[in-house]
Design an enzyme around this catalytic site. Sequence first.
Site, mmCIF file in Angstrom:
data_model
loop_
_atom_site.group_PDB
_atom_site.id
_atom_site.type_symbol
_atom_site.label_atom_id
_atom_site.label_comp_id
_atom_site.label_asym_id
_atom_site.label_seq_id
_atom_site.Cartn_x
_atom_site.Cartn_y
_atom_site.Cartn_z
ATOM 1 N N GLU A 1 5.756 -3.217 0.942
ATOM 2 C CA GLU A 1 5.760 -2.958 -0.510
ATOM 3 C C GLU A 1 4.965 -1.667 -0.694
ATOM 4 O O GLU A 1 3.739 -1.675 -0.654
ATOM 5 C CB GLU A 1 5.078 -4.103 -1.270
ATOM 6 N N GLY A 10 2.263 2.321 5.347
ATOM 7 C CA GLY A 10 3.345 1.381 5.676
ATOM 8 C C GLY A 10 4.023 1.753 6.990
ATOM 9 O O GLY A 10 4.361 0.885 7.792
ATOM 10 N N GLY A 22 0.847 -1.192 0.000
ATOM 11 C CA GLY A 22 0.000 0.000 0.000
ATOM 12 C C GLY A 22 0.876 1.234 0.000
ATOM 13 O O GLY A 22 2.037 1.182 -0.439
ATOM 14 N N SER A 23 0.337 2.326 0.498
ATOM 15 C CA SER A 23 1.087 3.587 0.445
ATOM 16 C C SER A 23 2.188 3.622 1.499
ATOM 17 O O SER A 23 2.121 2.923 2.520
ATOM 18 C CB SER A 23 0.125 4.755 0.653
ATOM 19 N N THR A 24 3.176 4.467 1.265
ATOM 20 C CA THR A 24 4.284 4.609 2.208
ATOM 21 C C THR A 24 3.776 5.107 3.558
ATOM 22 O O THR A 24 4.212 4.620 4.609
ATOM 23 C CB THR A 24 5.320 5.601 1.624
ATOM 24 N N ALA A 25 2.815 6.041 3.536
ATOM 25 C CA ALA A 25 2.305 6.606 4.789
ATOM 26 C C ALA A 25 1.659 5.510 5.648
ATOM 27 O O ALA A 25 1.919 5.420 6.856
ATOM 28 C CB ALA A 25 1.285 7.708 4.486
ATOM 29 N N CYS A 52 1.879 0.848 -8.964
ATOM 30 C CA CYS A 52 3.031 1.211 -8.111
ATOM 31 C C CYS A 52 4.294 1.319 -8.955
ATOM 32 O O CYS A 52 5.135 2.168 -8.713
ATOM 33 C CB CYS A 52 3.212 0.199 -6.992
HETATM 34 P P1 NAD Z 1 -3.314 2.330 1.421
HETATM 35 O O1 NAD Z 1 -2.028 2.503 2.142
HETATM 36 O O2 NAD Z 1 -4.335 3.389 1.541
HETATM 37 O O3 NAD Z 1 -4.062 0.987 1.900
HETATM 38 C C1 NAD Z 1 -3.469 -0.274 1.755
HETATM 39 C C2 NAD Z 1 -4.124 -1.235 2.739
HETATM 40 O O4 NAD Z 1 -3.791 -0.850 4.059
HETATM 41 C C3 NAD Z 1 -5.651 -1.293 2.666
HETATM 42 O O5 NAD Z 1 -6.073 -2.630 2.785
HETATM 43 C C4 NAD Z 1 -6.056 -0.484 3.901
HETATM 44 O O6 NAD Z 1 -7.314 -0.856 4.423
HETATM 45 C C5 NAD Z 1 -4.954 -0.846 4.866
HETATM 46 N N1 NAD Z 1 -4.758 0.113 5.965
HETATM 47 C C6 NAD Z 1 -5.069 1.433 5.996
HETATM 48 N N2 NAD Z 1 -4.710 1.971 7.192
HETATM 49 C C7 NAD Z 1 -4.153 0.968 7.917
HETATM 50 C C8 NAD Z 1 -3.576 0.895 9.214
HETATM 51 N N3 NAD Z 1 -3.490 1.967 10.013
HETATM 52 N N4 NAD Z 1 -3.105 -0.291 9.631
HETATM 53 C C9 NAD Z 1 -3.145 -1.388 8.831
HETATM 54 N N5 NAD Z 1 -3.694 -1.378 7.605
HETATM 55 C C10 NAD Z 1 -4.184 -0.211 7.145
HETATM 56 O O7 NAD Z 1 -2.922 2.050 -0.081
HETATM 57 P P2 NAD Z 1 -3.879 1.877 -1.339
HETATM 58 O O8 NAD Z 1 -4.443 3.197 -1.704
HETATM 59 O O9 NAD Z 1 -4.802 0.745 -1.107
HETATM 60 O O10 NAD Z 1 -2.849 1.414 -2.456
HETATM 61 C C11 NAD Z 1 -2.136 2.295 -3.281
HETATM 62 C C12 NAD Z 1 -0.696 2.359 -2.835
HETATM 63 O O11 NAD Z 1 -0.143 1.048 -2.864
HETATM 64 C C13 NAD Z 1 0.174 3.172 -3.761
HETATM 65 O O12 NAD Z 1 1.055 3.955 -3.007
HETATM 66 C C14 NAD Z 1 0.929 2.123 -4.551
HETATM 67 O O13 NAD Z 1 2.160 2.561 -5.071
HETATM 68 C C15 NAD Z 1 1.109 1.072 -3.523
HETATM 69 N N6 NAD Z 1 1.370 -0.233 -4.124
HETATM 70 C C16 NAD Z 1 2.612 -0.765 -3.981
HETATM 71 C C17 NAD Z 1 2.904 -1.986 -4.562
HETATM 72 C C18 NAD Z 1 4.262 -2.609 -4.415
HETATM 73 O O14 NAD Z 1 4.397 -3.793 -4.693
HETATM 74 N N7 NAD Z 1 5.277 -1.891 -3.970
HETATM 75 C C19 NAD Z 1 1.922 -2.662 -5.292
HETATM 76 C C20 NAD Z 1 0.675 -2.087 -5.422
HETATM 77 C C21 NAD Z 1 0.406 -0.866 -4.821
#
Ligand code: NAD
Length: 500
Positions: free
Chosen positions: A244, A227, A222-225, A278
């Site tokens: 990731e 993460g 998901g997003s860096t923030a 991503c």
């Molecule tokens: P996001 O960070 O908003 O959410 C990702 C997941 O985290 C969701 O399931 C969400 O419900 C969960 N989440 C949210 N807050 C949380 C918390 N406090 N604790 C635990 N889990 C929590 O990201 P997104 O908008 O779903 O995805 C887009 C991002 O993912 C982009 O930054 C993209 O670059 C990245 N991404 C990276 C890869 C990679 O392999 N590096 C692959 C796909 C997407």
Amino acid sequence: MTVMTQAPARPQSGSTFESLNPATGEVVGTHPVQTEEEVRAAVARARGEAAWWDGLGFDGRKKHLNAWKTLMTQRLPELAELVSQEMGKPAADAMLEAALAVDHIAWAAGHAKKVLGRRKVSSGLLMVNQSASVAFKPLGVVGVIGPWNYPVFTPMGSIAYALAAGNAVVFKPSEYTPGVGGWLVQTFHEAVGRPVLQLVTGLGETGSFLCRAGVDKLAFTGSTATGKKVMAACAETLTPVVIEAGGKDSVIVDADADVEAAADAALWGACSNAGQTCIGVERVYVHEKVYDEFVSTILAKASGLEAAEGAKIGPITMPSQVGVIRSHVQDALDRGGRALLGGVDAVGDRFVQPTILVDVPEDSLAVQEETFGPTLTIAKVRTMDEAVEKTNATRYGLGNTVFSKANGMAIAERVRSGMTAVNGVITFAGIPSLPFGGVGDSGFGRIHGPEGLKEFTYAKAIARQKFKPMINLTSFERTEKADKQLVQVLGLLHGRGKKK
Ligand code: NAD
């Protein structure tokens, strides 16, 4: 038919939430927002299954994973349709994504034994009486938190590899694609007959419950923030993490490049999946000798490309991202950039039209931050050194692409990123034997390939005595003579090099 025009109000845990079709706002499905107790119960169920799954051994698990892969393949159109409804990408793109995911399941299942099984290693001259070996054991229960942009391919990079390594898995899909997550878990149950793969649904809070639920490792995409939040939550219980996260990938185009192919790759890399990739292309650095040709070629290719319902470019899945995309384009234009295609007006409520920006300062948002829309900055460079330097000057380091006939490998080696495609784009993601992951703010740890299998294991070393040692070093009965002999042996082994 229920039509929603905005993101729904955030529901509380214990209630339900809806997944919406981002192109139309229609409700696709309703899912529970699972509570902390429910998440803990799912982890406990997974733990109950972990011993059985581990006990099957590599061959037994391979049989089950192959059965799952076969069932998924037979029902691929159904999965593609669901992906398309929940996150908006064209069904053909969803099919491609799912096909790659299936290939990864097959690779992980087929290679786990060779990569993780016990193998002998040299015991060295000092320990020549020992037989040394190492094997990679499953951790137990792995939590997987996924994003929505590739709701099959991305989480599968953790799920398939963790399962093939012998772990049970609890999967929390994105709140934007819970139906796809449910479909994956349901088909696993149908194929395997045991709930080794568990589903929990909900918003971010449910994800945070999973971080604290006693899993043995947490794989987050998901997003860096987010993460950073995941890592902080996992730190409370010393739960290891794979992160990731986001990227800001570039395409580097050398003077000798196939400009046609480079323009094609840059455009597809930037605009497919509506730019929500991503490892999508967000920046291009082109050698001055081919800059004009590159710009005219990409503009010609982009003409007629459109984001609309049923078109090759779908909607922006997350309503909040539209504002981010608009702010990056506006910032670029305010700071002297020019839109050769699209611009601020191209950013609509649900759809963003392809946007190509030039003359954008390197420290602007559109060059430094993840835009996650069908936008691209193109900059002219005098040398490949400059292209590499500018590519490496962001906090991210996920993937990148190089187009060059003579120097592709040399340029690729100097880019600070987890993966590089030479004379192709995003190709590394479809090669299951290659590790996938980033550096810097793009995260750490690896999915895919042998490294991806090992990521969900711990190394178990065994030293077995074959015969009594000539000098017994690990005993209080060690003699002075033995100590002298050790010094002599050490001198022979390591003391004969030249002094500086
Ligand atoms: P996001 O960070 O908003 O959410 C990702 C997941 O985290 C969701 O399931 C969400 O419900 C969960 N989440 C949210 N807050 C949380 C918390 N406090 N604790 C635990 N889990 C929590 O990201 P997104 O908008 O779903 O995805 C887009 C991002 O993912 C982009 O930054 C993209 O670059 C990245 N991404 C990276 C890869 C990679 O392999 N590096 C692959 C796909 C997407």
